[in-house]
Motif scaffolding. Structure first.
Motif, PDB file in Angstrom:
ATOM      1  N   UNK A  71       2.527   2.776 -11.178  1.00  0.00           N
ATOM      2  CA  UNK A  71       1.334   3.325 -11.822  1.00  0.00           C
ATOM      3  C   UNK A  71       0.471   2.211 -12.391  1.00  0.00           C
ATOM      4  N   UNK A  72       1.101   1.208 -12.973  1.00  0.00           N
ATOM      5  CA  UNK A  72       0.342   0.076 -13.499  1.00  0.00           C
ATOM      6  C   UNK A  72      -0.302  -0.717 -12.365  1.00  0.00           C
ATOM      7  N   UNK A  73       0.383  -0.773 -11.211  1.00  0.00           N
ATOM      8  CA  UNK A  73      -0.191  -1.469 -10.055  1.00  0.00           C
ATOM      9  C   UNK A  73      -1.450  -0.759  -9.580  1.00  0.00           C
ATOM     10  N   UNK A  74      -1.416   0.570  -9.545  1.00  0.00           N
ATOM     11  CA  UNK A  74      -2.606   1.326  -9.153  1.00  0.00           C
ATOM     12  C   UNK A  74      -3.744   1.073 -10.138  1.00  0.00           C
ATOM     13  N   UNK A  75      -3.414   1.049 -11.417  1.00  0.00           N
ATOM     14  CA  UNK A  75      -4.424   0.781 -12.444  1.00  0.00           C
ATOM     15  C   UNK A  75      -5.023  -0.607 -12.242  1.00  0.00           C
ATOM     16  N   UNK A  76      -4.175  -1.611 -11.972  1.00  0.00           N
ATOM     17  CA  UNK A  76      -4.654  -2.975 -11.787  1.00  0.00           C
ATOM     18  C   UNK A  76      -5.525  -3.110 -10.547  1.00  0.00           C
ATOM     19  N   UNK A  77      -5.214  -2.350  -9.508  1.00  0.00           N
ATOM     20  CA  UNK A  77      -5.981  -2.395  -8.260  1.00  0.00           C
ATOM     21  C   UNK A  77      -7.247  -1.554  -8.314  1.00  0.00           C
ATOM     22  N   UNK A  78      -7.418  -0.779  -9.370  1.00  0.00           N
ATOM     23  CA  UNK A  78      -8.569   0.100  -9.463  1.00  0.00           C
ATOM     24  C   UNK A  78      -8.494   1.282  -8.534  1.00  0.00           C
ATOM     25  N   UNK A  79      -7.267   1.692  -8.176  1.00  0.00           N
ATOM     26  CA  UNK A  79      -7.078   2.811  -7.261  1.00  0.00           C
ATOM     27  C   UNK A  79      -6.761   4.083  -8.043  1.00  0.00           C
ATOM     28  N   UNK A  80      -7.534   5.141  -7.887  1.00  0.00           N
ATOM     29  CA  UNK A  80      -7.156   6.415  -8.500  1.00  0.00           C
ATOM     30  C   UNK A  80      -5.894   6.960  -7.849  1.00  0.00           C
ATOM     31  N   UNK A  81      -5.129   7.716  -8.605  1.00  0.00           N
ATOM     32  CA  UNK A  81      -3.925   8.364  -8.088  1.00  0.00           C
ATOM     33  C   UNK A  81      -4.232   9.828  -7.812  1.00  0.00           C
ATOM     34  N   UNK A 100      -2.750  -2.767   0.561  1.00  0.00           N
ATOM     35  CA  UNK A 100      -3.514  -1.626   1.053  1.00  0.00           C
ATOM     36  C   UNK A 100      -4.873  -1.531   0.365  1.00  0.00           C
ATOM     37  N   UNK A 101      -4.907  -1.857  -0.919  1.00  0.00           N
ATOM     38  CA  UNK A 101      -6.176  -1.861  -1.634  1.00  0.00           C
ATOM     39  C   UNK A 101      -7.115  -2.903  -1.048  1.00  0.00           C
ATOM     40  N   UNK A 102      -6.587  -4.078  -0.744  1.00  0.00           N
ATOM     41  CA  UNK A 102      -7.402  -5.136  -0.142  1.00  0.00           C
ATOM     42  C   UNK A 102      -7.927  -4.720   1.226  1.00  0.00           C
ATOM     43  N   UNK A 103      -7.153  -3.891   1.923  1.00  0.00           N
ATOM     44  CA  UNK A 103      -7.541  -3.444   3.255  1.00  0.00           C
ATOM     45  C   UNK A 103      -8.497  -2.255   3.228  1.00  0.00           C
ATOM     46  N   UNK A 104      -8.816  -1.757   2.043  1.00  0.00           N
ATOM     47  CA  UNK A 104      -9.832  -0.726   1.939  1.00  0.00           C
ATOM     48  C   UNK A 104      -9.373   0.638   1.482  1.00  0.00           C
ATOM     49  N   UNK A 105      -8.116   0.789   1.095  1.00  0.00           N
ATOM     50  CA  UNK A 105      -7.662   2.091   0.596  1.00  0.00           C
ATOM     51  C   UNK A 105      -8.471   2.465  -0.643  1.00  0.00           C
ATOM     52  N   UNK A 106      -8.766   3.760  -0.761  1.00  0.00           N
ATOM     53  CA  UNK A 106      -9.574   4.239  -1.891  1.00  0.00           C
ATOM     54  C   UNK A 106      -8.738   4.901  -2.969  1.00  0.00           C
TER      55      UNK A 106
END
Length: 265
Positions: free
Chosen positions: A102-112, A77-83
């Motif tokens: 949570x670590x996956x979100x951190x690695x993807x640079x996605x805020x929670x 989803x991050x690759x597809x443009x999720x913010x």
């Protein structure tokens, strides 16, 4: 520029994006963060909205954190443009690392964008989580609680305890319309005081604790329509900010959301 950091749209529940666009146009809101509903793991409609209006929308997706492939799904989803991604404070992953999502979100640079009750946000387990992912931006929705007014003194005191999370540099807050924070005044519909001073006082306390660069306004469209309405949710917060410097107003009404969800400085 005005940015709404918290709005919901859907073709099957609440309202479609066209209704939000109408409210935004009417009240001069340039952008909005489309925040997926809890339980809706099909994020295609949000992606379609962003694709159709790339200068106006960013999307915060929802996934099932307990799914075995949740981390991989989030990366896609991050690759597809999720913010961003929406999680509850108690969300945990199966397997050896309960904080994997949570670590996956951190690695993807996605805020929670984090939705929950003040009790969960102020629990020791949440503080431990924040310490474990220091590079992850966590934005607490509804000023750190769910969409309900402070009906008692204890409710108010509990909301204020959330502000102690300002000690974590990676935590920000979404500032809702004042109708979420306090009951409507009895004479509001007759031209009297709308909500009194309790909501404004809590907003001032949040500014003092977190600073404007970690606060962002969010309407909670279309749920706000059953309270003060979209326009008042914006206007009354702006009114509370009139005595603050322009830099404070700009951060809360635009700059913080731009930095967190659009990665703009």
């Amino acid at each position: 520029m005005l940015i709404d950091s918290h709005a919901h749209v859907s073709p099957v529940w609440y309202e479609p994006v066209e209704t939000l666009l109408g409210q935004m146009a009417r009240h001069g809101v340039a952008r909005a963060v489309l925040t997926q509903m809890i339980g809706q793991a099909d994020n295609r409609y949000l992606a379609d909205c962003v694709q159709a209006h790339p200068s106006r929308f960013a999307s915060v997706v929802w996934i099932d954190p307990a799914a075995p492939d949740a981390a991989q799904a989030l990366a896609r989803l991050a690759e597809q443009g999720a913010a961003g991604v929406r999680l509850r404070p108690g969300a945990r992953s199966p397997g050896p690392d309960p904080l994997a999502i949570w670590r996956a979100a951190e690695a993807c640079g996605l805020p929670v964008s984090c939705v929950g009750h003040a009790e969960a946000f102020t629990a020791p387990a949440f503080a431990e989580l924040l310490q474990a992912v220091p590079g992850l931006t966590v934005v607490l929705e509804h000023l750190g609680d769910t969409s309900k007014p402070m009906a008692s003194e204890a409710d108010g005191e509990l909301r204020y305890t959330v502000l102690r999370l300002a000690r974590f540099d990676n935590v920000s807050l979404k500032v809702p319309g004042l109708g979420e924070l306090v009951p409507r005044a009895a004479n509001a519909l007759c031209g009297g005081a709308t909500f009194g001073t309790a909501g404004a006082a809590l907003l001032e306390a949040a500014i003092a604790a977190f600073g404007a660069p970690r606060l962002m306004w969010g309407s909670d469209f279309p749920v706000v329509s059953s309270r003060e309405g979209y326009g008042n949710a914006l206007a009354l917060v702006r009114e509370c900010l009139l005595d603050h410097p322009a830099a404070v107003r700009d951060a809360i009404l635009s700059g913080t959301a731009r930095r967190v969800f659009w990665k703009e400085t």
